[in-house]
Design a protein around this motif. Structure first.
Motif, mmCIF file in Angstrom:
data_model
loop_
_atom_site.group_PDB
_atom_site.id
_atom_site.type_symbol
_atom_site.label_atom_id
_atom_site.label_comp_id
_atom_site.label_asym_id
_atom_site.label_seq_id
_atom_site.Cartn_x
_atom_site.Cartn_y
_atom_site.Cartn_z
ATOM 1 N N ILE A 236 0.840 -1.198 0.000
ATOM 2 C CA ILE A 236 0.000 0.000 0.000
ATOM 3 C C ILE A 236 0.874 1.248 0.000
ATOM 4 O O ILE A 236 0.627 2.219 -0.733
ATOM 5 N N ALA A 237 1.932 1.222 0.824
ATOM 6 C CA ALA A 237 2.842 2.366 0.875
ATOM 7 C C ALA A 237 3.532 2.589 -0.470
ATOM 8 O O ALA A 237 3.707 3.730 -0.920
ATOM 9 N N ALA A 238 3.920 1.489 -1.139
ATOM 10 C CA ALA A 238 4.598 1.612 -2.434
ATOM 11 C C ALA A 238 3.668 2.159 -3.495
ATOM 12 O O ALA A 238 4.086 2.934 -4.368
ATOM 13 N N ILE A 239 2.407 1.799 -3.441
ATOM 14 C CA ILE A 239 1.441 2.273 -4.429
ATOM 15 C C ILE A 239 1.128 3.749 -4.221
ATOM 16 O O ILE A 239 1.064 4.535 -5.174
ATOM 17 N N ASN A 240 0.967 4.155 -2.976
ATOM 18 C CA ASN A 240 0.574 5.533 -2.693
ATOM 19 C C ASN A 240 1.734 6.512 -2.741
ATOM 20 O O ASN A 240 1.549 7.677 -3.055
ATOM 21 N N LYS A 241 2.927 6.043 -2.389
ATOM 22 C CA LYS A 241 4.126 6.892 -2.382
ATOM 23 C C LYS A 241 3.888 8.199 -1.633
ATOM 24 O O LYS A 241 4.301 9.279 -2.068
ATOM 25 N N ASN A 359 -3.069 -9.043 -1.362
ATOM 26 C CA ASN A 359 -1.694 -8.783 -1.800
ATOM 27 C C ASN A 359 -1.487 -9.087 -3.280
ATOM 28 O O ASN A 359 -0.691 -8.429 -3.954
ATOM 29 N N THR A 360 -2.207 -10.078 -3.797
ATOM 30 C CA THR A 360 -2.129 -10.367 -5.232
ATOM 31 C C THR A 360 -2.645 -9.181 -6.045
ATOM 32 O O THR A 360 -2.020 -8.760 -7.040
ATOM 33 N N LEU A 361 -3.773 -8.614 -5.616
ATOM 34 C CA LEU A 361 -4.342 -7.461 -6.318
ATOM 35 C C LEU A 361 -3.430 -6.238 -6.200
ATOM 36 O O LEU A 361 -3.220 -5.500 -7.176
ATOM 37 N N LEU A 362 -2.899 -6.029 -5.001
ATOM 38 C CA LEU A 362 -2.010 -4.883 -4.811
ATOM 39 C C LEU A 362 -0.741 -5.013 -5.647
ATOM 40 O O LEU A 362 -0.264 -4.034 -6.242
ATOM 41 N N ARG A 363 -0.200 -6.220 -5.698
ATOM 42 C CA ARG A 363 1.022 -6.434 -6.486
ATOM 43 C C ARG A 363 0.754 -6.188 -7.970
ATOM 44 O O ARG A 363 1.567 -5.565 -8.667
ATOM 45 N N LYS A 364 -0.396 -6.656 -8.476
ATOM 46 C CA LYS A 364 -0.739 -6.435 -9.875
ATOM 47 C C LYS A 364 -0.895 -4.942 -10.156
ATOM 48 O O LYS A 364 -0.496 -4.449 -11.235
ATOM 49 N N THR A 365 -1.491 -4.223 -9.199
ATOM 50 C CA THR A 365 -1.633 -2.779 -9.362
ATOM 51 C C THR A 365 -0.278 -2.103 -9.447
ATOM 52 O O THR A 365 -0.033 -1.218 -10.294
ATOM 53 N N LEU A 366 0.648 -2.517 -8.578
ATOM 54 C CA LEU A 366 1.986 -1.930 -8.553
ATOM 55 C C LEU A 366 2.747 -2.257 -9.823
ATOM 56 O O LEU A 366 3.412 -1.395 -10.405
ATOM 57 N N GLU A 367 2.642 -3.517 -10.266
ATOM 58 C CA GLU A 367 3.362 -3.928 -11.470
ATOM 59 C C GLU A 367 2.782 -3.308 -12.724
ATOM 60 O O GLU A 367 3.467 -3.156 -13.739
ATOM 61 N N GLY A 368 1.498 -2.911 -12.683
ATOM 62 C CA GLY A 368 0.864 -2.328 -13.854
ATOM 63 C C GLY A 368 1.152 -0.859 -14.036
ATOM 64 O O GLY A 368 0.744 -0.250 -15.026
ATOM 65 N N ARG A 369 1.889 -0.267 -13.127
ATOM 66 C CA ARG A 369 2.227 1.159 -13.256
ATOM 67 C C ARG A 369 3.248 1.403 -14.347
ATOM 68 O O ARG A 369 4.153 0.604 -14.556
#
Length: 369
Positions: A236-241, A359-369
């Protein structure tokens, strides 16, 4: 209830649509065709206030589970005979001790021969005695596990009631519980008061009990859940920065973090918990109270049972996950379905599935950036 002395206990049963169905026969307890839930929550009133309009404002805490055995009244409110149902792992933890005590209280004859000739009766008695032992242990730790919360500190000194009850480090029991004595007394009079409604969760034999509800598996799952929570927060922290974003974990939850673990590289929650302890922080999403790291708090007294720590996590973790899991069918659980699970293992497994899905959904969101 409130007319009597403390502690003030009552039972809570989930009723769809609340008071609209209080007098609905479809939800009468123990009716063969009833739609009512038969597993409920033992509640304790921590404090109350009589309001000017006659209503009562209650602060209630959930202590444990029960099942309804018999209903004696339906309206204007239900009254029932109940049986407390600790998680299977907590019961099994006392099974071997109950077996030894059962042999001690047998009168006459060769004990080993008696044990062989009546294995099922002995096993039944020992399982029931072990359940009594688990309930006795829960009562022993109750004042430590559930800090009393006053109405004034929620309304006048705070902004409401925090959803997770905090521990109270001033109420740590300094003596050992009298579990063995209580179980022995129970076994001594078992034949005269044997329940007509035996615990259907009782294992048929000791092998099933030890293989299905193994303490090591519970503690392994506890560790995996904490690792999943830590990973979720970091994702979550990595996605929001956003460097100003606060850690999205109820701080009371961190008090349950095991202190004897060799956490994987990059694990961060232990540092957060250590900081809260070091700063003597007051925690709570609404009402505030001192942060309590349960392992450290009981280090110089009878140690807090590891299975109780894991059981507490298996319930309170859902306060963190409820909103996040909304809509994710593979991971979602209703509160009633979680309550009806018989074991800490099952609830921790459900929590791990939920965290894995998040965590799977969050990881996909992060990788899709």
């Amino acid at each position: 209830v409130l007319n009597g002395p403390k502690p003030w206990y009552f039972g809570h049963i989930y009723l769809p649509d609340g008071s609209k169905n209080l007098d609905n026969p479809d939800y009468f307890l123990c009716d063969p065709i009833s739609k009512a839930a038969h597993i409920g929550t033992l509640m304790k009133v921590s404090d109350y206030r009589q309001l000017d309009d006659g209503r009562l404002l209650l602060i209630a805490q959930a202590l444990g589970k029960f099942k309804i055995l018999e209903s004696t009244q339906h309206i204007p409110y239900a009254i029932a005979k109940i049986e407390l149902t600790p998680d299977l792992e907590l019961v099994s933890a006392f099974y071997d001790e109950a077996m030894e005590l059962a042999l001690d209280v047998q009168q006459g004859g060769d004990k080993e021969e008696e044990k062989t000739s009546s294995d099922y009766d002995v096993a039944s008695a020992c399982w029931d005695a072990a359940r009594v032992g688990a309930v006795t242990e829960a009562i022993h730790w109750e004042s430590f596990e559930y800090r009393d919360v006053a109405v004034d500190e929620c309304l006048e000194g705070g902004s409401g009631v925090s959803p997770i009850a905090n521990f109270d480090a001033t109420q740590i029991p300094m003596d050992e519980s009298d579990v063995a004595e209580v179980m022995k007394d129970f076994l001594s009079s078992y034949s005269s008061r044997k329940s007509s409604t035996p615990d259907t969760r009782r294992p048929v034999n000791r092998h099933n009990l030890s293989s299905d509800y193994d303490k090591r598996r519970v503690l392994e799952l506890e560790r995996e859940v904490w690792i999943g929570v830590d990973f979720m927060i970091q994702l979550i922290a990595a996605i929001n920065k956003d460097p100003t974003m606060h850690i999205p974990v109820p701080t009371q939850l961190l008090g349950l973090l095991p202190s004897d673990q060799d956490w994987p590289k990059g694990f961060q929650l232990d540092a957060h918990a250590a900081r809260l302890s070091r700063e003597k922080a007051y925690v709570g999403t609404m009402s505030k109270s001192p942060f309590v790291a349960v392992d450290d708090a009981t280090a110089s007294s009878p140690s807090y049972p590891l299975l109780r720590r894991a059981q507490r996590l298996s319930f309170v973790i859902w306060c963190l996950m409820d909103n996040i899991l909304a809509g994710y069918v593979p991971a979602a659980q209703t509160r009633q379905s979680l309550l009806e699970l018989d074991s800490t293992t099952e609830r921790l497994e459900a929590a791990k599935r939920g965290l894995d899905a998040i965590n799977t959904l969050l990881r996909k969101t992060l990788e899709g950036r």
